[in-house]
Design an enzyme around this catalytic site. Structure first.
Site, mmCIF file in Angstrom:
data_model
loop_
_atom_site.group_PDB
_atom_site.id
_atom_site.type_symbol
_atom_site.label_atom_id
_atom_site.label_comp_id
_atom_site.label_asym_id
_atom_site.label_seq_id
_atom_site.Cartn_x
_atom_site.Cartn_y
_atom_site.Cartn_z
ATOM 1 N N ASP A 90 -2.919 2.983 -5.887
ATOM 2 C CA ASP A 90 -2.039 2.524 -5.098
ATOM 3 C C ASP A 90 -2.317 1.223 -3.951
ATOM 4 O OD1 ASP A 90 -4.901 3.439 -3.721
ATOM 5 O OD2 ASP A 90 -3.831 4.485 -2.461
ATOM 6 N N GLU A 91 -2.432 0.211 -4.495
ATOM 7 C CA GLU A 91 -2.478 -0.086 -3.676
ATOM 8 C C GLU A 91 -2.498 -2.096 -4.383
ATOM 9 O OE1 GLU A 91 -5.513 -1.850 -0.231
ATOM 10 O OE2 GLU A 91 -6.795 -0.011 -0.970
ATOM 11 N N ASP A 105 1.209 -0.672 0.444
ATOM 12 C CA ASP A 105 0.568 0.180 0.023
ATOM 13 C C ASP A 105 0.979 1.232 0.156
ATOM 14 O OD1 ASP A 105 -2.536 1.555 0.408
ATOM 15 O OD2 ASP A 105 -2.452 0.926 1.761
#
Length: 351
Positions: free
Chosen positions: A118-119, A25
């Protein structure tokens, strides 16, 4: 200092060499990219989002100390942190950075399941033969490569399933690397609140608390059949994850079929203007994600729950000829004459 990643925190765990499911993350992703591109912003409270009518897409850790956080209305965030610097989002730039990170993830394993820009989940099973090191070391080197080549930090959770890996990645942010092994999973979870379980939102949490269940320990001690009888498939899922079980596989082909934003109010909202303001904020959240992913949509679904609908939600769908992703289009599709009438009816029922 760790010779693999350069970190100063020493990590030791008896299962470290056997765990292979990771969740990575990015730390305050949008804000981190802006700080990278403008070093003058570093260390100062920073919020990435729209105007006062908009919503916070992300806040850096300096702003979070004052209570600002993602999905919060901008006016509320600015009340909490009036000194914050506001930066308008550049979704195209964030998408490019996300692609650079994704390319690095694929050097560690082809089994990468993106969850958002973003993860992502990674399954590193068998990669010890490829890289000549256990997954934990591969992830440590990957973290270092991302920092050096992309210029932002990430946090990693490592475990034996997706639920625990995701949980671990939140334990030591920012720039964290946390591990949850089989041996301590059940005891680690035991004293945690039910809200820590992914998928237990405000509505389900309120129902569980009303039924006398507020901790994961109570789910562990409950009979699985009785939970299933009371809550259906969700009850079975709760019983399993409370004991550290999650049999979902990392799916690199798991393409999202929809984008959504949802919120639950602690108290009924009966003001039409306030509901429309909240609707706009939700539309901005969906629009930002669609722009970042480079996709559009033709169908918008509005879900609304109010006393007049009893235990059910009103669901209204609108489909238009062209695909769209602008927040004004999303909000407009949800604010047609029929939907506005539904909102007024709900407001009257809440008074």
């Amino acid at each position: 200092m760790c010779p693999a990643c350069g970190g100063r925190r020493i990590l030791a765990h008896c299962e470290l060499d056997t765990l292979s499911i990771a969740h990575l993350d990015c730390d305050a992703f949008y804000a981190a990219v802006e700080e990278r591109d403008n070093p003058e912003l570093e260390g100062k409270p920073l919020i990435v989002g729209g105007g006062k009518r908009g919503v916070v897409l992300t806040a850096n850790y300096a702003a979070r100390k004052f209570g600002a956080k993602s999905a919060m209305p901008m006016f509320q965030a600015l009340k909490l942190c009036p000194q914050a610097i506001i930066v308008r989002p550049d979704m195209g730039k964030y998408a490019r950075v996300a692609r650079d990170i994704r390319a690095l993830l694929l050097t560690a394993t082809p089994q990468v399941e993106p969850l958002s820009l973003d993860e992502a989940y990674l399954d590193l099973s068998g990669t010890d033969r490829l890289h000549g090191m256990p997954p934990a070391k591969t992830m440590a080197r990957l973290v270092k490569r991302i920092e050096q080549s992309v210029g932002i930090t990430v946090s990693v959770g490592l475990s034996y399933n997706k639920f625990l890996a995701k949980l671990a990645s939140d334990l030591d942010k920012p720039r964290g690397f946390a591990v949850i092994g089989r041996g301590e999973a059940k005891s680690f979870l035991r004293d945690k609140p039910i809200g820590m379980i992914r998928g237990v939102g405000p509505v389900l949490q309120a129902r569980l608390i009303k039924d006398g269940i507020s901790s994961i320990a109570q789910l562990q001690d409950a009979d699985g059949r009785s939970l299933t009888a009371r809550y259906g498939e969700m009850g079975l899922w709760l019983h399993r994850v409370a004991s550290g079980e999650d049999h979902r596989l990392v799916n690199p082909d798991g393409e999202a079929k929809s984008l959504s934003a949802e919120t639950t109010f602690e108290q009924n909202v009966s003001n039409l203007a306030e509901l429309e303001r909240i609707l706009w904020a939700q539309a901005e959240r969906v629009s930002a994600r669609a722009k970042a992913a480079g996709i559009g949509a033709r169908t918008i679904t509005l879900k609304l729950k109010a006393p007049i609908f009893a235990s059910k939600r009103a669901v209204r769908r609108s489909t238009i000829p062209r695909s769209f992703r602008m927040s004004s289009s999303v909000s407009g599709a949800c604010s047609s004459r029929a939907e506005r009438s539904e909102l007024r009816t709900a407001c009257s029922a809440s008074d």
